[in-house]
Design a protein around this motif. Sequence first.
Motif, PDB file in Angstrom:
ATOM      1  N   VAL A 140      62.148 -34.381 -37.985  1.00 61.32           N
ATOM      2  CA  VAL A 140      62.904 -35.258 -38.881  1.00 61.32           C
ATOM      3  C   VAL A 140      62.149 -35.436 -40.203  1.00 61.32           C
ATOM      4  O   VAL A 140      62.748 -35.357 -41.283  1.00 61.32           O
ATOM      5  N   ALA A 141      60.838 -35.626 -40.132  1.00 58.99           N
ATOM      6  CA  ALA A 141      60.037 -35.776 -41.355  1.00 58.99           C
ATOM      7  C   ALA A 141      60.038 -34.490 -42.171  1.00 58.99           C
ATOM      8  O   ALA A 141      60.109 -34.528 -43.402  1.00 58.99           O
ATOM      9  N   VAL A 142      59.964 -33.357 -41.498  1.00 62.20           N
ATOM     10  CA  VAL A 142      59.982 -32.068 -42.192  1.00 62.20           C
ATOM     11  C   VAL A 142      61.327 -31.886 -42.903  1.00 62.20           C
ATOM     12  O   VAL A 142      61.370 -31.495 -44.076  1.00 62.20           O
ATOM     13  N   LYS A 143      62.417 -32.207 -42.215  1.00 59.17           N
ATOM     14  CA  LYS A 143      63.739 -32.076 -42.835  1.00 59.17           C
ATOM     15  C   LYS A 143      63.862 -33.011 -44.033  1.00 59.17           C
ATOM     16  O   LYS A 143      64.344 -32.606 -45.094  1.00 59.17           O
ATOM     17  N   THR A 144      63.414 -34.239 -43.881  1.00 62.82           N
ATOM     18  CA  THR A 144      63.472 -35.210 -44.975  1.00 62.82           C
ATOM     19  C   THR A 144      62.667 -34.716 -46.183  1.00 62.82           C
ATOM     20  O   THR A 144      63.137 -34.767 -47.319  1.00 62.82           O
ATOM     21  N   ALA A 145      61.476 -34.204 -45.924  1.00 64.89           N
ATOM     22  CA  ALA A 145      60.631 -33.697 -47.008  1.00 64.89           C
ATOM     23  C   ALA A 145      61.247 -32.452 -47.649  1.00 64.89           C
ATOM     24  O   ALA A 145      61.184 -32.279 -48.870  1.00 64.89           O
ATOM     25  N   TYR A 146      61.859 -31.587 -46.853  1.00 66.33           N
ATOM     26  CA  TYR A 146      62.483 -30.377 -47.397  1.00 66.33           C
ATOM     27  C   TYR A 146      63.668 -30.749 -48.282  1.00 66.33           C
ATOM     28  O   TYR A 146      63.837 -30.194 -49.370  1.00 66.33           O
ATOM     29  N   LEU A 147      64.462 -31.697 -47.823  1.00 72.12           N
ATOM     30  CA  LEU A 147      65.579 -32.159 -48.648  1.00 72.12           C
ATOM     31  C   LEU A 147      65.050 -32.806 -49.933  1.00 72.12           C
ATOM     32  O   LEU A 147      65.648 -32.645 -50.999  1.00 72.12           O
ATOM     33  N   GLY A 148      63.923 -33.498 -49.836  1.00 72.15           N
ATOM     34  CA  GLY A 148      63.287 -34.063 -51.035  1.00 72.15           C
ATOM     35  C   GLY A 148      62.864 -32.965 -52.003  1.00 72.15           C
ATOM     36  O   GLY A 148      63.013 -33.110 -53.221  1.00 72.15           O
ATOM     37  N   LEU A 149      62.364 -31.869 -51.472  1.00 74.49           N
ATOM     38  CA  LEU A 149      61.978 -30.725 -52.297  1.00 74.49           C
ATOM     39  C   LEU A 149      63.192 -30.163 -53.030  1.00 74.49           C
ATOM     40  O   LEU A 149      63.142 -29.921 -54.243  1.00 74.49           O
ATOM     41  N   LEU A 150      64.277 -29.977 -52.309  1.00 75.01           N
ATOM     42  CA  LEU A 150      65.492 -29.439 -52.924  1.00 75.01           C
ATOM     43  C   LEU A 150      66.026 -30.370 -54.010  1.00 75.01           C
ATOM     44  O   LEU A 150      66.360 -29.923 -55.114  1.00 75.01           O
ATOM     45  N   THR A 151      66.093 -31.647 -53.685  1.00 75.13           N
ATOM     46  CA  THR A 151      66.617 -32.629 -54.638  1.00 75.13           C
ATOM     47  C   THR A 151      65.726 -32.740 -55.862  1.00 75.13           C
ATOM     48  O   THR A 151      66.216 -32.754 -56.999  1.00 75.13           O
ATOM     49  N   SER A 152      64.415 -32.807 -55.648  1.00 78.10           N
ATOM     50  CA  SER A 152      63.469 -32.910 -56.767  1.00 78.10           C
ATOM     51  C   SER A 152      63.592 -31.714 -57.701  1.00 78.10           C
ATOM     52  O   SER A 152      63.639 -31.871 -58.921  1.00 78.10           O
ATOM     53  N   ASN A 153      63.634 -30.522 -57.116  1.00 77.16           N
ATOM     54  CA  ASN A 153      63.749 -29.320 -57.939  1.00 77.16           C
ATOM     55  C   ASN A 153      65.082 -29.256 -58.669  1.00 77.16           C
ATOM     56  O   ASN A 153      65.125 -28.950 -59.866  1.00 77.16           O
ATOM     57  N   LEU A 168      56.774 -29.256 -57.471  1.00 81.72           N
ATOM     58  CA  LEU A 168      55.416 -29.006 -56.982  1.00 81.72           C
ATOM     59  C   LEU A 168      54.948 -30.190 -56.139  1.00 81.72           C
ATOM     60  O   LEU A 168      54.399 -30.013 -55.045  1.00 81.72           O
ATOM     61  N   GLU A 169      55.195 -31.398 -56.627  1.00 78.34           N
ATOM     62  CA  GLU A 169      54.820 -32.595 -55.870  1.00 78.34           C
ATOM     63  C   GLU A 169      55.565 -32.669 -54.540  1.00 78.34           C
ATOM     64  O   GLU A 169      54.973 -32.979 -53.501  1.00 78.34           O
ATOM     65  N   ALA A 170      56.860 -32.366 -54.565  1.00 80.51           N
ATOM     66  CA  ALA A 170      57.647 -32.387 -53.333  1.00 80.51           C
ATOM     67  C   ALA A 170      57.180 -31.300 -52.364  1.00 80.51           C
ATOM     68  O   ALA A 170      57.162 -31.503 -51.150  1.00 80.51           O
ATOM     69  N   GLY A 171      56.780 -30.148 -52.905  1.00 78.98           N
ATOM     70  CA  GLY A 171      56.240 -29.084 -52.067  1.00 78.98           C
ATOM     71  C   GLY A 171      54.944 -29.504 -51.386  1.00 78.98           C
ATOM     72  O   GLY A 171      54.718 -29.205 -50.211  1.00 78.98           O
ATOM     73  N   LEU A 172      54.109 -30.219 -52.117  1.00 73.18           N
ATOM     74  CA  LEU A 172      52.872 -30.738 -51.517  1.00 73.18           C
ATOM     75  C   LEU A 172      53.183 -31.751 -50.420  1.00 73.18           C
ATOM     76  O   LEU A 172      52.533 -31.760 -49.370  1.00 73.18           O
ATOM     77  N   GLU A 173      54.185 -32.582 -50.651  1.00 73.17           N
ATOM     78  CA  GLU A 173      54.592 -33.567 -49.646  1.00 73.17           C
ATOM     79  C   GLU A 173      55.095 -32.863 -48.385  1.00 73.17           C
ATOM     80  O   GLU A 173      54.777 -33.270 -47.273  1.00 73.17           O
ATOM     81  N   LEU A 174      55.852 -31.801 -48.570  1.00 72.56           N
ATOM     82  CA  LEU A 174      56.343 -31.031 -47.429  1.00 72.56           C
ATOM     83  C   LEU A 174      55.180 -30.439 -46.638  1.00 72.56           C
ATOM     84  O   LEU A 174      55.173 -30.484 -45.404  1.00 72.56           O
TER      85      LEU A 174
END
Length: 184
Positions: free
Chosen positions: A60-73, A45-51
Amino acid sequence: MRTRLLAVLTGAVVLTACGSEADKPITDAQRQWVDAFCGGVLPGLEAGLELRKQDPADFVAVKTAYLGLLTSNATAFAGAEKKLKELGPPEDDLEKVHEQLVEFVAESAKSYGDAQAPVRALEPNAQFLEGAEKALADTNVVTTPEDLRATFQELQKRPKYSDALGKSQPCSEIRSKGQEVGQQ
């Protein structure tokens, strides 16, 4: 899947009557089970908010945040699966709820984990989000996403679990973050 998860967590829940164990105080193991339940959901949820905070033009920021979402989940759901299996069902009459939740977090961890490599391979450009969502959908093995909502609702029906959800730090953070989602 991300949108469904946010909707599940921010939906209104009706409180109803208690189960057979209602008069007994909640145990430490039951509190840990509630924390594991919410702790498995919170990082994503936190990573989704960051995205959502990213400038869509900054690929590049969107990709980084999306990868963060995947990794966090992937990490959080795998951790929740392990902890929930260690703890077992919080009560005998919640065994089915427990089994459904363990299956949900295991399938979710696999889905998000399996999406990491295909998403990492995508170019950060205007088509990235569409490609990332397709990669996630293609790796999705979650058979019953409604089990997360059903688990939450079942716990809310029981006063001691409803109280534990209210006092749990990860659950409180989910409520707070859910309000942020509602304001965006």
